[in-house]
Design a protein around this motif. Structure first.
Motif, PDB file in Angstrom:
ATOM      1  N   GLN A   1       0.846  -1.188   0.000  1.00  0.00           N
ATOM      2  CA  GLN A   1       0.000   0.000   0.000  1.00  0.00           C
ATOM      3  C   GLN A   1       0.882   1.239   0.000  1.00  0.00           C
ATOM      4  O   GLN A   1       2.041   1.194   0.398  1.00  0.00           O
ATOM      5  N   VAL A   2       0.307   2.324  -0.478  1.00  0.00           N
ATOM      6  CA  VAL A   2       1.026   3.595  -0.574  1.00  0.00           C
ATOM      7  C   VAL A   2       0.266   4.645   0.212  1.00  0.00           C
ATOM      8  O   VAL A   2      -0.962   4.732   0.134  1.00  0.00           O
ATOM      9  N   GLN A   3       0.993   5.461   0.963  1.00  0.00           N
ATOM     10  CA  GLN A   3       0.396   6.564   1.707  1.00  0.00           C
ATOM     11  C   GLN A   3       0.966   7.884   1.212  1.00  0.00           C
ATOM     12  O   GLN A   3       2.169   7.984   0.960  1.00  0.00           O
ATOM     13  N   LEU A   4       0.092   8.862   1.090  1.00  0.00           N
ATOM     14  CA  LEU A   4       0.497  10.227   0.745  1.00  0.00           C
ATOM     15  C   LEU A   4       0.123  11.120   1.918  1.00  0.00           C
ATOM     16  O   LEU A   4      -1.040  11.138   2.334  1.00  0.00           O
ATOM     17  N   VAL A   5       1.095  11.862   2.423  1.00  0.00           N
ATOM     18  CA  VAL A   5       0.861  12.741   3.562  1.00  0.00           C
ATOM     19  C   VAL A   5       1.195  14.163   3.167  1.00  0.00           C
ATOM     20  O   VAL A   5       2.351  14.469   2.836  1.00  0.00           O
ATOM     21  N   GLU A   6       0.181  15.039   3.219  1.00  0.00           N
ATOM     22  CA  GLU A   6       0.367  16.445   2.880  1.00  0.00           C
ATOM     23  C   GLU A   6       0.659  17.253   4.132  1.00  0.00           C
ATOM     24  O   GLU A   6       0.220  16.905   5.226  1.00  0.00           O
ATOM     25  N   SER A   7       1.347  18.359   3.945  1.00  0.00           N
ATOM     26  CA  SER A   7       1.608  19.297   5.030  1.00  0.00           C
ATOM     27  C   SER A   7       1.828  20.680   4.449  1.00  0.00           C
ATOM     28  O   SER A   7       2.029  20.822   3.244  1.00  0.00           O
ATOM     29  N   GLY A   8       1.752  21.688   5.317  1.00  0.00           N
ATOM     30  CA  GLY A   8       2.065  23.043   4.902  1.00  0.00           C
ATOM     31  C   GLY A   8       0.883  23.967   4.749  1.00  0.00           C
ATOM     32  O   GLY A   8       1.057  25.155   4.463  1.00  0.00           O
ATOM     33  N   GLY A   9      -0.332  23.450   4.905  1.00  0.00           N
ATOM     34  CA  GLY A   9      -1.493  24.321   4.802  1.00  0.00           C
ATOM     35  C   GLY A   9      -1.619  25.233   6.005  1.00  0.00           C
ATOM     36  O   GLY A   9      -0.859  25.135   6.970  1.00  0.00           O
ATOM     37  N   GLY A  10      -2.586  26.159   5.919  1.00  0.00           N
ATOM     38  CA  GLY A  10      -2.805  27.073   7.034  1.00  0.00           C
ATOM     39  C   GLY A  10      -3.547  28.317   6.608  1.00  0.00           C
ATOM     40  O   GLY A  10      -4.122  28.372   5.516  1.00  0.00           O
ATOM     41  N   LEU A  11      -3.519  29.305   7.479  1.00  0.00           N
ATOM     42  CA  LEU A  11      -4.174  30.592   7.244  1.00  0.00           C
ATOM     43  C   LEU A  11      -3.124  31.615   6.832  1.00  0.00           C
ATOM     44  O   LEU A  11      -2.080  31.750   7.492  1.00  0.00           O
ATOM     45  N   VAL A  12      -3.395  32.328   5.750  1.00  0.00           N
ATOM     46  CA  VAL A  12      -2.454  33.335   5.258  1.00  0.00           C
ATOM     47  C   VAL A  12      -3.241  34.527   4.748  1.00  0.00           C
ATOM     48  O   VAL A  12      -4.378  34.392   4.294  1.00  0.00           O
ATOM     49  N   GLN A  13      -2.649  35.702   4.842  1.00  0.00           N
ATOM     50  CA  GLN A  13      -3.302  36.908   4.343  1.00  0.00           C
ATOM     51  C   GLN A  13      -3.187  37.002   2.825  1.00  0.00           C
ATOM     52  O   GLN A  13      -2.252  36.430   2.234  1.00  0.00           O
ATOM     53  N   PRO A  14      -4.101  37.704   2.195  1.00  0.00           N
ATOM     54  CA  PRO A  14      -3.983  37.917   0.740  1.00  0.00           C
ATOM     55  C   PRO A  14      -2.625  38.507   0.393  1.00  0.00           C
ATOM     56  O   PRO A  14      -2.126  39.411   1.091  1.00  0.00           O
ATOM     57  N   GLY A  15      -2.041  37.984  -0.687  1.00  0.00           N
ATOM     58  CA  GLY A  15      -0.713  38.404  -1.096  1.00  0.00           C
ATOM     59  C   GLY A  15       0.403  37.590  -0.480  1.00  0.00           C
ATOM     60  O   GLY A  15       1.564  37.725  -0.891  1.00  0.00           O
ATOM     61  N   GLY A  16       0.068  36.752   0.474  1.00  0.00           N
ATOM     62  CA  GLY A  16       1.075  35.948   1.154  1.00  0.00           C
ATOM     63  C   GLY A  16       1.428  34.686   0.390  1.00  0.00           C
ATOM     64  O   GLY A  16       0.942  34.448  -0.732  1.00  0.00           O
ATOM     65  N   SER A  17       2.273  33.865   1.021  1.00  0.00           N
ATOM     66  CA  SER A  17       2.773  32.641   0.393  1.00  0.00           C
ATOM     67  C   SER A  17       2.653  31.459   1.342  1.00  0.00           C
ATOM     68  O   SER A  17       2.693  31.627   2.570  1.00  0.00           O
ATOM     69  N   LEU A  18       2.515  30.292   0.751  1.00  0.00           N
ATOM     70  CA  LEU A  18       2.563  29.035   1.475  1.00  0.00           C
ATOM     71  C   LEU A  18       3.253  28.009   0.586  1.00  0.00           C
ATOM     72  O   LEU A  18       3.199  28.106  -0.644  1.00  0.00           O
ATOM     73  N   ARG A  19       3.866  27.023   1.233  1.00  0.00           N
ATOM     74  CA  ARG A  19       4.474  25.919   0.489  1.00  0.00           C
ATOM     75  C   ARG A  19       3.900  24.602   1.009  1.00  0.00           C
ATOM     76  O   ARG A  19       4.063  24.276   2.183  1.00  0.00           O
ATOM     77  N   LEU A  20       3.224  23.898   0.127  1.00  0.00           N
ATOM     78  CA  LEU A  20       2.670  22.592   0.463  1.00  0.00           C
ATOM     79  C   LEU A  20       3.666  21.495   0.090  1.00  0.00           C
ATOM     80  O   LEU A  20       4.383  21.602  -0.904  1.00  0.00           O
ATOM     81  N   SER A  21       3.676  20.451   0.898  1.00  0.00           N
ATOM     82  CA  SER A  21       4.494  19.273   0.617  1.00  0.00           C
ATOM     83  C   SER A  21       3.612  18.036   0.650  1.00  0.00           C
ATOM     84  O   SER A  21       2.622  17.994   1.391  1.00  0.00           O
ATOM     85  N   CYS A  22       3.975  17.041  -0.117  1.00  0.00           N
ATOM     86  CA  CYS A  22       3.265  15.764  -0.111  1.00  0.00           C
ATOM     87  C   CYS A  22       4.300  14.659  -0.269  1.00  0.00           C
ATOM     88  O   CYS A  22       4.946  14.562  -1.310  1.00  0.00           O
ATOM     89  N   ALA A  23       4.445  13.858   0.771  1.00  0.00           N
ATOM     90  CA  ALA A  23       5.434  12.790   0.777  1.00  0.00           C
ATOM     91  C   ALA A  23       4.743  11.437   0.619  1.00  0.00           C
ATOM     92  O   ALA A  23       3.783  11.138   1.340  1.00  0.00           O
ATOM     93  N   ALA A  24       5.243  10.652  -0.314  1.00  0.00           N
ATOM     94  CA  ALA A  24       4.707   9.312  -0.548  1.00  0.00           C
ATOM     95  C   ALA A  24       5.597   8.277   0.127  1.00  0.00           C
ATOM     96  O   ALA A  24       6.821   8.394   0.124  1.00  0.00           O
ATOM     97  N   SER A  25       4.961   7.255   0.700  1.00  0.00           N
ATOM     98  CA  SER A  25       5.708   6.176   1.343  1.00  0.00           C
ATOM     99  C   SER A  25       4.965   4.865   1.139  1.00  0.00           C
ATOM    100  O   SER A  25       3.793   4.849   0.791  1.00  0.00           O
TER     101      SER A  25
END
Length: 121
Positions: A1-25
């Motif tokens: 079986q394969v699992q995908l785990v995302e991270s990096g979401g959240g609350l940000v103001q307009p004009g801001g930045s976020l970086r999402l990650s997704c690791a497969a194992s």
């Protein structure tokens, strides 16, 4: 079986930045295309960006020039750098990977559990 785990979401103001990650194992021989989708409140899931194993990319028109998808094949991880975020980017973001579990097996599609991104002042 394969699992995908995302991270990096959240609350940000307009004009801001976020970086999402997704690791497969798990049982992974090779990962072909990797994609990010999102589902805004009350709307259907939509494709945001995709990247092939070789690094070719494509984007939804709504995020071109603001989002960048990348991947690290050695780490079985895909990233989504999101800049100049707008309230319309608010959604649950999901990663998707097309995985070959073992040599000569067909490709299977796997999904992460989703991570919430909220853009608000």
């Amino acid at each position: 079986q394969v699992q995908l785990v995302e991270s990096g979401g959240g609350l940000v103001q307009p004009g801001g930045s976020l970086r999402l990650s997704c690791a497969a194992s798990g049982s992974i021989f090779s990962i072909e295309a990797m994609r990010w989708y999102r589902q805004p409140p009350g709307k259907p899931r939509e494709l945001v960006a995709a990247i092939t194993r070789g690094g070719s990319t494509n984007y939804a028109d709504s995020v071109k020039g603001r989002f960048t998808i990348s991947r690290d094949n050695a780490k079985n991880t895909v990233y989504l750098q999101m800049d100049s975020l707008e309230p319309e980017d608010t959604a649950v973001y999901y990663c998707n990977a097309h995985v070959i579990p073992r040599y000569s097996q067909p490709t299977f599609s796997f999904w992460g559990q989703g991570t919430q991104v909220t853009v608000s002042s």
